[in-house]
Design an enzyme around this catalytic site. Structure first.
Site, PDB file in Angstrom:
ATOM      1  N   LYS A  37       0.833  -1.203   0.000  1.00 47.79           N
ATOM      2  CA  LYS A  37       0.000   0.000   0.000  1.00 47.79           C
ATOM      3  C   LYS A  37       0.862   1.244   0.000  1.00 47.79           C
ATOM      4  O   LYS A  37       0.531   2.250  -0.597  1.00 47.79           O
ATOM      5  CB  LYS A  37      -0.859   0.025   1.262  1.00 47.79           C
ATOM      6  CG  LYS A  37      -2.104  -0.816   1.163  1.00 47.79           C
ATOM      7  CD  LYS A  37      -2.910  -0.702   2.437  1.00 47.79           C
ATOM      8  CE  LYS A  37      -3.971  -1.789   2.475  1.00 47.79           C
ATOM      9  NZ  LYS A  37      -4.436  -2.087   3.804  1.00 47.79           N
TER      10      LYS A  37
HETATM   11  N1  GLU Z   1      -6.138  -6.571   8.648  1.00 48.46           N
HETATM   12  C1  GLU Z   1      -5.208  -7.459   8.030  1.00 48.46           C
HETATM   13  C2  GLU Z   1      -4.695  -6.853   6.753  1.00 48.46           C
HETATM   14  O1  GLU Z   1      -5.322  -6.000   6.166  1.00 48.46           O
HETATM   15  C3  GLU Z   1      -5.811  -8.790   7.674  1.00 48.46           C
HETATM   16  C4  GLU Z   1      -6.095  -9.590   8.870  1.00 48.46           C
HETATM   17  C5  GLU Z   1      -6.669 -10.953   8.630  1.00 48.46           C
HETATM   18  O2  GLU Z   1      -7.265 -11.201   7.559  1.00 48.46           O
HETATM   19  O3  GLU Z   1      -6.570 -11.765   9.536  1.00 48.46           O
HETATM   20  O4  GLU Z   1      -3.621  -7.236   6.332  1.00 48.46           O
END
Ligand code: GLU
Length: 311
Positions: free
Chosen positions: A251
């Protein structure tokens, strides 16, 4: 009757989604819809420095543009809220109390620099224990009077094996391979590992589909889920998409993010490209997410990472 499938999107709104995020979201959604399950959207916005509400708005809008809907979450509501981790502090406190009552926690005063220097994965002393573990009660009290503490969980000398739907078996002995890990930082920030388990558990998630980079977190999550009294979900870790030079998309570098993708393509063309890249279709053609879900089968999805050759 088989248990109803509950899947989730759990994006961190720390930037615009890139093609890799879109690819795991698409697979998670197709799998749930093909099984007539329910989809939950949870915004993992624990890091207040990096997560901005504008990114949450973009995320929601980008998922809608892709044709990926959800049954519970921001906008729709549902019985398992809050759906933003920044609002779940009291639930994480309660989980810490549960783990504390089992004698699984200890305070830690390591600085970020000490944590980063530590090995393997954050526990520097022998056998995966942090030096803070050996402090006496008096030493702990003295430190606490000086500065706030983080919280670590004792990693058991036990192996946890993920039977991953795409990647096969993956095992780790938590004490040796991970060491004791942080559940809360000394600045009060909740660790991803704790938050994700509390939320997947309380939201009744039965299927976790996410990028392969999180496979190595899964044994820790199986342990925490068990200690919190939850069944582990089915795990499916999806291939990563790599830039032509072999780097993972990120990102921060704004690699093929949704702003650029939406300018260049229609939703059907983007979904069609991903479907072909992932092995779901034998050739590239425009397709909607809904059409893809109607004929979805994990056996066609390639487990290996895919290198992008432009869009
Ligand atoms: N919030 C995490 C991310 O965007 C993903 C967490 C998950 O899928 O367990 O990388």
């Amino acid at each position: 009757m088989a248990e109803a499938v509950r899947g989730r999107f759990a994006p961190s709104p720390s930037g615009r989604m890139h093609l890799g995020n879109v690819s795991s979201a698409l697979l998670a959604w197709c799998s749930v819809r093909a099984q007539r399950g329910a989809m939950v959207l949870r915004l993992e916005d624990l890091d207040g420095e990096r997560c901005k509400s504008a990114y949450s708005d973009f995320l929601i809008e980008d998922l809608q543009w892709l044709g990926l809907d959800w049954d519970e979450g921001p906008l729709t509501g549902g019985g398992c809220g809050p759906y933003r981790q920044s609002e779940c502090g009291p639930l994480y406190e309660e989980a810490l109390r549960t783990l504390e009552a089992k004698g699984l926690l200890y305070p830690c005063w390591c600085t970020r620099a000490q944590r980063l220097a530590a090995a393997p994965h954050g526990a520097e002393a022998a056998e995966g224990r942090c030096p803070c573990y050996a402090l006496t009660e008096a030493e702990r009290a003295a430190r606490l009077a000086q500065r706030p503490r983080g919280v670590r969980v004792l990693a058991p000398d036990e192996s946890f094996t993920v039977e991953d739907g795409l990647q096969g078996l993956f095992s780790q002995n938590l004490r040796h391979d991970c060491g004791d890990f942080l559940l809360r930082r000394s600045d009060g920030m909740w660790a991803y590992q704790l938050a994700v388990c509390v939320d997947d558990g309380r939201m009744g998630v039965t299927e976790v589909v996410r990028g392969r980079d999180l496979l190595s977190s899964t044994p820790r999550q199986m342990f925490l889920l068990r200690e919190l009294g939850y069944e582990p979900p089915r795990y499916i870790h999806t291939p990563l998409l790599l830039a032509p030079d072999g780097r993972r998309l990120s990102k921060r570098e704004r690699d093929l993010d949704m702003a650029a993708l939406r300018e260049a393509l229609t939703p059907e063309r983007l979904v069609g490209k991903l479907a072909f890249l992932l092995g779901l279709t034998g050739r590239e053609y425009p397709v909607t997410a809904r059409e893809l879900a109607a004929d979805f089968n994990w056996s066609r999805v390639t487990a290996a990472d895919a290198v992008l050759r432009g869009i």
